[in-house]
Design a protein around this motif. Structure first.
Motif, PDB file in Angstrom:
ATOM      1  N   CYS A  61     -25.325  17.038  -4.400  1.00  0.00           N
ATOM      2  CA  CYS A  61     -25.500  15.916  -5.323  1.00  0.00           C
ATOM      3  C   CYS A  61     -26.241  16.358  -6.584  1.00  0.00           C
ATOM      4  CB  CYS A  61     -26.254  14.784  -4.631  1.00  0.00           C
ATOM      5  SG  CYS A  61     -25.299  13.959  -3.330  1.00  0.00           S
ATOM      6  N   TYR A  62     -27.298  17.126  -6.405  1.00  0.00           N
ATOM      7  CA  TYR A  62     -28.056  17.605  -7.558  1.00  0.00           C
ATOM      8  C   TYR A  62     -27.182  18.494  -8.444  1.00  0.00           C
ATOM      9  CZ  TYR A  62     -31.549  20.128 -10.306  1.00  0.00           C
ATOM     10  OH  TYR A  62     -32.264  20.688 -11.339  1.00  0.00           O
ATOM     11  N   GLY A  63     -26.444  19.420  -7.830  1.00  0.00           N
ATOM     12  CA  GLY A  63     -25.601  20.323  -8.603  1.00  0.00           C
ATOM     13  C   GLY A  63     -24.517  19.596  -9.375  1.00  0.00           C
ATOM     14  N   ALA A  64     -23.881  18.610  -8.755  1.00  0.00           N
ATOM     15  CA  ALA A  64     -22.822  17.855  -9.429  1.00  0.00           C
ATOM     16  C   ALA A  64     -23.381  17.068 -10.606  1.00  0.00           C
ATOM     17  CB  ALA A  64     -22.141  16.921  -8.438  1.00  0.00           C
ATOM     18  N   ARG A  65     -24.569  16.493 -10.419  1.00  0.00           N
ATOM     19  CA  ARG A  65     -25.164  15.708 -11.492  1.00  0.00           C
ATOM     20  C   ARG A  65     -25.597  16.590 -12.663  1.00  0.00           C
ATOM     21  NH1 ARG A  65     -28.267  12.465  -6.754  1.00  0.00           N
ATOM     22  NH2 ARG A  65     -26.703  10.829  -6.456  1.00  0.00           N
ATOM     23  N   ARG A  82     -28.725   9.141 -11.309  1.00  0.00           N
ATOM     24  CA  ARG A  82     -28.219   8.067 -10.452  1.00  0.00           C
ATOM     25  C   ARG A  82     -26.698   8.067 -10.354  1.00  0.00           C
ATOM     26  NH1 ARG A  82     -31.025   2.624 -12.248  1.00  0.00           N
ATOM     27  NH2 ARG A  82     -30.929   3.551 -14.316  1.00  0.00           N
ATOM     28  N   LEU A  83     -26.050   9.116 -10.858  1.00  0.00           N
ATOM     29  CA  LEU A  83     -24.606   9.221 -10.689  1.00  0.00           C
ATOM     30  C   LEU A  83     -24.265   9.240  -9.206  1.00  0.00           C
ATOM     31  CD1 LEU A  83     -23.651  11.977 -13.285  1.00  0.00           C
ATOM     32  CD2 LEU A  83     -23.324   9.520 -13.498  1.00  0.00           C
ATOM     33  N   LYS A  84     -23.246   8.511  -8.819  1.00  0.00           N
ATOM     34  CA  LYS A  84     -22.845   8.476  -7.417  1.00  0.00           C
ATOM     35  C   LYS A  84     -21.973   9.687  -7.104  1.00  0.00           C
ATOM     36  CE  LYS A  84     -20.754   5.551  -3.863  1.00  0.00           C
ATOM     37  NZ  LYS A  84     -20.103   4.248  -3.582  1.00  0.00           N
ATOM     38  N   VAL A  85     -22.324  10.413  -6.051  1.00  0.00           N
ATOM     39  CA  VAL A  85     -21.570  11.589  -5.622  1.00  0.00           C
ATOM     40  C   VAL A  85     -20.956  11.306  -4.260  1.00  0.00           C
ATOM     41  CG1 VAL A  85     -21.658  14.057  -5.073  1.00  0.00           C
ATOM     42  CG2 VAL A  85     -23.101  13.121  -6.907  1.00  0.00           C
ATOM     43  N   GLN A 115     -18.340   2.478 -12.883  1.00  0.00           N
ATOM     44  CA  GLN A 115     -19.290   3.218 -12.056  1.00  0.00           C
ATOM     45  C   GLN A 115     -19.071   4.716 -12.263  1.00  0.00           C
ATOM     46  OE1 GLN A 115     -21.862   2.623  -9.466  1.00  0.00           O
ATOM     47  NE2 GLN A 115     -21.954   4.791  -9.994  1.00  0.00           N
ATOM     48  N   PRO A 116     -20.017   5.417 -12.892  1.00  0.00           N
ATOM     49  CA  PRO A 116     -19.894   6.875 -12.999  1.00  0.00           C
ATOM     50  C   PRO A 116     -19.877   7.504 -11.609  1.00  0.00           C
ATOM     51  CG  PRO A 116     -21.488   6.035 -14.563  1.00  0.00           C
ATOM     52  CD  PRO A 116     -21.180   4.908 -13.628  1.00  0.00           C
ATOM     53  N   LEU A 117     -18.914   8.384 -11.379  1.00  0.00           N
ATOM     54  CA  LEU A 117     -18.636   8.824 -10.020  1.00  0.00           C
ATOM     55  C   LEU A 117     -18.098  10.244 -10.017  1.00  0.00           C
ATOM     56  CD1 LEU A 117     -18.584   7.422  -7.176  1.00  0.00           C
ATOM     57  CD2 LEU A 117     -16.206   6.824  -7.655  1.00  0.00           C
ATOM     58  N   VAL A 118     -18.479  11.004  -9.008  1.00  0.00           N
ATOM     59  CA  VAL A 118     -17.920  12.331  -8.760  1.00  0.00           C
ATOM     60  C   VAL A 118     -17.491  12.377  -7.307  1.00  0.00           C
ATOM     61  CG1 VAL A 118     -18.336  14.821  -8.733  1.00  0.00           C
ATOM     62  CG2 VAL A 118     -19.463  13.408 -10.445  1.00  0.00           C
ATOM     63  N   THR A 119     -16.251  12.805  -7.045  1.00  0.00           N
ATOM     64  CA  THR A 119     -15.765  12.980  -5.682  1.00  0.00           C
ATOM     65  C   THR A 119     -15.528  14.466  -5.452  1.00  0.00           C
ATOM     66  OG1 THR A 119     -14.721  10.798  -5.593  1.00  0.00           O
ATOM     67  CG2 THR A 119     -13.951  12.437  -4.015  1.00  0.00           C
ATOM     68  N   ASN A 241     -15.911  10.873 -13.428  1.00  0.00           N
ATOM     69  CA  ASN A 241     -15.763   9.974 -14.577  1.00  0.00           C
ATOM     70  C   ASN A 241     -17.109   9.448 -15.028  1.00  0.00           C
ATOM     71  OD1 ASN A 241     -15.484   8.004 -12.054  1.00  0.00           O
ATOM     72  ND2 ASN A 241     -16.111   6.731 -13.798  1.00  0.00           N
ATOM     73  N   THR A 242     -17.186   9.141 -16.297  1.00  0.00           N
ATOM     74  CA  THR A 242     -18.214   8.248 -16.814  1.00  0.00           C
ATOM     75  C   THR A 242     -17.442   7.059 -17.388  1.00  0.00           C
ATOM     76  OG1 THR A 242     -18.307   9.488 -18.916  1.00  0.00           O
ATOM     77  CG2 THR A 242     -19.912  10.052 -17.216  1.00  0.00           C
TER      78      THR A 242
END
Length: 336
Positions: A61-65, A82-85, A115-119, A241-242
């Protein structure tokens, strides 16, 4: 725009130096995670045994953000911490990847409050690559010689060669299928369900005829053809996405001659003199396209920002950026 190719990528062994640089950065930011020395010893042993290592959920999560923040995709006012991973590293089959991409679209749209999101899907490993998404964005439009998004002409030709049949009659806004390859398998096509695609029809606050142009755009920009690299580990499928900046749509997509080339049609409707660039008709038409985009997203209550707010954010980001070691980053797939 990138077309499909017979690229064969297998995961290269991870270097301990890349892992160490990231882990020290992570532990500096998260002292509650414990002693970095112990974690480094665990990772060194894992790399020596397997050629790679597995991030903890916190590390991922930290790395993706950090990757999203430092790549410059983090739009103004967005609290990157607070980006959702979505940690889906156990998913590597094409059908499952596609299904979760559709869920990403649904979650990211969030009723207009983007919702900013990374999958994050399965990573590359020394014995085999992870899954890959070939589309530049999860939702994009077909490009034909006479209409549509000209940036996607090559990609459209490629998916047609794989068996996709365009709608009849064709239109300027035909949704392309999702293209996913799993490991060393051939790419597969998946139709994106209409119910997970949120689009904004474009109108203008002062020009009633603008709606007759029939323009629209996806609500969420989900970048899907970049690999996420964290501490030497590559995640080739990590859509993120943002939200849109207005000029991404108005200037770079609708106005651009290499995309939708809408400047001249808009200028003609405005009654502008297009016989010479000295009349600045292109500037006027671009302005009205951008006004229409911001107006339409605001009317639809879909999150969007403007380029003035974004400029201030980018300047602040550039002032604070630190290029130190092998930082997490989203990178083009050609970059190793």
């Amino acid at each position: 725009m990138t077309a499909l190719c017979n690229e064969m990528i297998t995961g290269a062994p991870v270097t301990f130096a890349a892992a160490e640089d990231f882990l020290r950065m992570f532990h500096d930011a998260h002292p509650e995670a414990g002693a970095v020395r112990q974690r480094l010893a665990e990772v060194r042993a894992e790399i020596e045994e397997t050629g790679t290592y597995r991030h903890t959920h916190q590390e991922l999560c930290y790395g993706a953000r950090v990757a999203l923040r430092d790549t410059g995709w983090c739009t103004s006012g967005l609290p990157w911490r607070r980006l959702k991973v979505r940690d889906l590293r156990g998913i590597h089959k094409a059908q499952a990847v596609a299904t979760q991409c559709f869920e990403h679209l649904r979650l990211a749209a969030n009723g207009g409050k983007i919702q900013p999101l990374v999958t994050v899907f399965a990573p590359d490993r020394p014995e085999a690559p992870g899954p890959r998404i070939w589309n530049p964005q999860l939702v994009s439009y077909a490009g034909y010689p006479e209409m549509g998004d000209a940036r996607n002409i090559d990609f459209t030709d490629s998916v047609e060669a794989l068996g996709w049949q365009h709608p009849l009659p064709r239109s300027a806004f035909d949704h392309l299928p999702l293209v996913v390859s799993a490991g060393l398998q051939d790419p597969q096509l998946f139709t994106i369900p209409r119910e997970v695609v949120t689009e904004v029809p474009l109108t203008h606050p002062d020009l009633p005829w603008f709606a007759d142009l029939g323009l629209r755009w996806p609500a969420v920009p989900v970048i899907s053809n970049m690999r996420l690299r964290i501490g030497g580990v590559d995640y080739p499928a990590a859509p993120f996405n943002t939200w849109f900046v207005g000029t991404d749509i108005g200037t770079r997509s609708l106005a651009d001659e290499s995309a939708y080339a809408m400047l001249r049609p808009v200028a003609i409707h405005l009654g502008l003199d297009t016989s010479t660039d000295r009349t600045l008709w292109r500037d006027r038409a671009t302005l009205e396209l951008n006004r229409a985009v911001l107006h339409s997203f605001d009317t639809a209550r879909v999150t969007i920002t403007d380029h003035y707010a974004e400029t201030q954010h980018r300047l602040a980001w550039l002032r604070s950026r630190r290029n130190r070691g092998d930082r997490p980053a989203f990178r083009p797939h050609s970059s190793r």
